[in-house]
Design a protein around this motif. Structure first.
Motif, PDB file in Angstrom:
ATOM      1  N   GLN A   1     -10.324  -3.688   1.822  1.00  0.00           N
ATOM      2  CA  GLN A   1     -10.581  -5.098   2.053  1.00  0.00           C
ATOM      3  C   GLN A   1     -10.158  -5.912   0.834  1.00  0.00           C
ATOM      4  N   VAL A   2      -9.526  -7.030   1.110  1.00  0.00           N
ATOM      5  CA  VAL A   2      -9.090  -7.943   0.054  1.00  0.00           C
ATOM      6  C   VAL A   2      -9.707  -9.301   0.332  1.00  0.00           C
ATOM      7  N   SER A  27      -9.741  -4.016  -2.766  1.00  0.00           N
ATOM      8  CA  SER A  27      -8.936  -2.797  -2.889  1.00  0.00           C
ATOM      9  C   SER A  27      -7.455  -3.143  -3.012  1.00  0.00           C
ATOM     10  N   ILE A  28      -7.092  -3.670  -4.163  1.00  0.00           N
ATOM     11  CA  ILE A  28      -5.733  -4.170  -4.382  1.00  0.00           C
ATOM     12  C   ILE A  28      -4.941  -3.213  -5.248  1.00  0.00           C
ATOM     13  N   PHE A  29      -3.795  -2.794  -4.753  1.00  0.00           N
ATOM     14  CA  PHE A  29      -2.854  -2.044  -5.582  1.00  0.00           C
ATOM     15  C   PHE A  29      -1.854  -2.993  -6.229  1.00  0.00           C
ATOM     16  N   GLY A  98      -0.201 -11.613  -0.102  1.00  0.00           N
ATOM     17  CA  GLY A  98       0.329 -10.451   0.599  1.00  0.00           C
ATOM     18  C   GLY A  98       0.673  -9.364  -0.397  1.00  0.00           C
ATOM     19  N   GLY A  99       0.387  -8.122  -0.029  1.00  0.00           N
ATOM     20  CA  GLY A  99       0.675  -7.032  -0.944  1.00  0.00           C
ATOM     21  C   GLY A  99       0.304  -5.695  -0.370  1.00  0.00           C
ATOM     22  N   LEU A 100      -0.098  -4.788  -1.243  1.00  0.00           N
ATOM     23  CA  LEU A 100      -0.472  -3.432  -0.847  1.00  0.00           C
ATOM     24  C   LEU A 100      -1.887  -3.130  -1.315  1.00  0.00           C
ATOM     25  N   LEU A 102      -5.032  -0.304  -2.198  1.00  0.00           N
ATOM     26  CA  LEU A 102      -5.082   0.944  -2.958  1.00  0.00           C
ATOM     27  C   LEU A 102      -4.620   2.131  -2.128  1.00  0.00           C
ATOM     28  N   TYR A 103      -4.661   2.009  -0.823  1.00  0.00           N
ATOM     29  CA  TYR A 103      -4.255   3.068   0.084  1.00  0.00           C
ATOM     30  C   TYR A 103      -2.792   2.911   0.489  1.00  0.00           C
ATOM     31  N   ARG A 104      -2.093   1.967  -0.201  1.00  0.00           N
ATOM     32  CA  ARG A 104      -0.689   1.706   0.008  1.00  0.00           C
ATOM     33  C   ARG A 104      -0.406   1.136   1.395  1.00  0.00           C
ATOM     34  N   SER A 105      -1.402   0.532   2.000  1.00  0.00           N
ATOM     35  CA  SER A 105      -1.188  -0.156   3.267  1.00  0.00           C
ATOM     36  C   SER A 105      -0.996  -1.648   2.991  1.00  0.00           C
ATOM     37  N   PRO A 106      -0.142  -2.312   3.751  1.00  0.00           N
ATOM     38  CA  PRO A 106       0.094  -3.732   3.511  1.00  0.00           C
ATOM     39  C   PRO A 106      -1.096  -4.590   3.933  1.00  0.00           C
ATOM     40  N   PHE A 107      -1.268  -5.679   3.256  1.00  0.00           N
ATOM     41  CA  PHE A 107      -2.316  -6.620   3.642  1.00  0.00           C
ATOM     42  C   PHE A 107      -1.799  -8.045   3.534  1.00  0.00           C
ATOM     43  N   VAL A 108      -2.414  -8.905   4.314  1.00  0.00           N
ATOM     44  CA  VAL A 108      -2.258 -10.352   4.199  1.00  0.00           C
ATOM     45  C   VAL A 108      -3.666 -10.929   4.232  1.00  0.00           C
ATOM     46  N   ALA A 109      -4.001 -11.707   3.241  1.00  0.00           N
ATOM     47  CA  ALA A 109      -5.352 -12.255   3.139  1.00  0.00           C
ATOM     48  C   ALA A 109      -5.323 -13.769   2.979  1.00  0.00           C
TER      49      ALA A 109
END
Length: 120
Positions: A1-2, A27-29, A98-100, A102-109
């Motif tokens: 979650q971001v 959880s931001i990479f 937008g980014g990845l 910690l689990y290397r999944s993309p996110f948009v928040a």
């Protein structure tokens, strides 16, 4: 979650300045693009400014020369310096990231929005 948390909105007279901040947490990479959008009453949400991780910026035409977007990658923070504000800048301003994860999944928040009111 971001999660994104904006701050800095308020009421200002025309010609004044405000600085918006937005901090990302969770959880931001890596955060790639960061942006600010706004939505005025009765209008669609529109892009105001965006910035890549490398610092390349893009602005909506009506804010060019008045607004400046910047970011601090170490603090997962984006700023929007708004100068020479006009009544037509009145809107709810939203932070977007937008980014990845910690689990290397993309996110948009999206943030919850902060109200900017410019009085004439």
């Amino acid at each position: 979650q971001v999660q994104l948390m904006e701050s800095g909105g308020g009421t200002v007279q025309a010609g004044g300045s405000l600085r918006l901040s937005c901090v990302a947490s969770g959880s931001i990479f890596k955060i790639n693009a960061l942006g600010w959008y706004r939505q005025a009453p009765g209008k669609q949400r529109e892009l105001v400014a965006e910035i890549t991780r490398g610092g390349i910026t893009n602005y909506e035409d009506s804010v060019k020369g008045r607004f400046t977007i910047s970011r601090d990658n170490a603090k997962n923070t984006v700023f929007l310096q708004m100068n020479s504000l006009k009544p037509e800048d009145t809107a709810v301003y939203y932070c977007n990231a937008g980014g990845l994860t910690l689990y290397r999944s993309p996110f948009v928040a999206w943030g919850q929005g902060t109200l900017v009111t410019v009085s004439s």
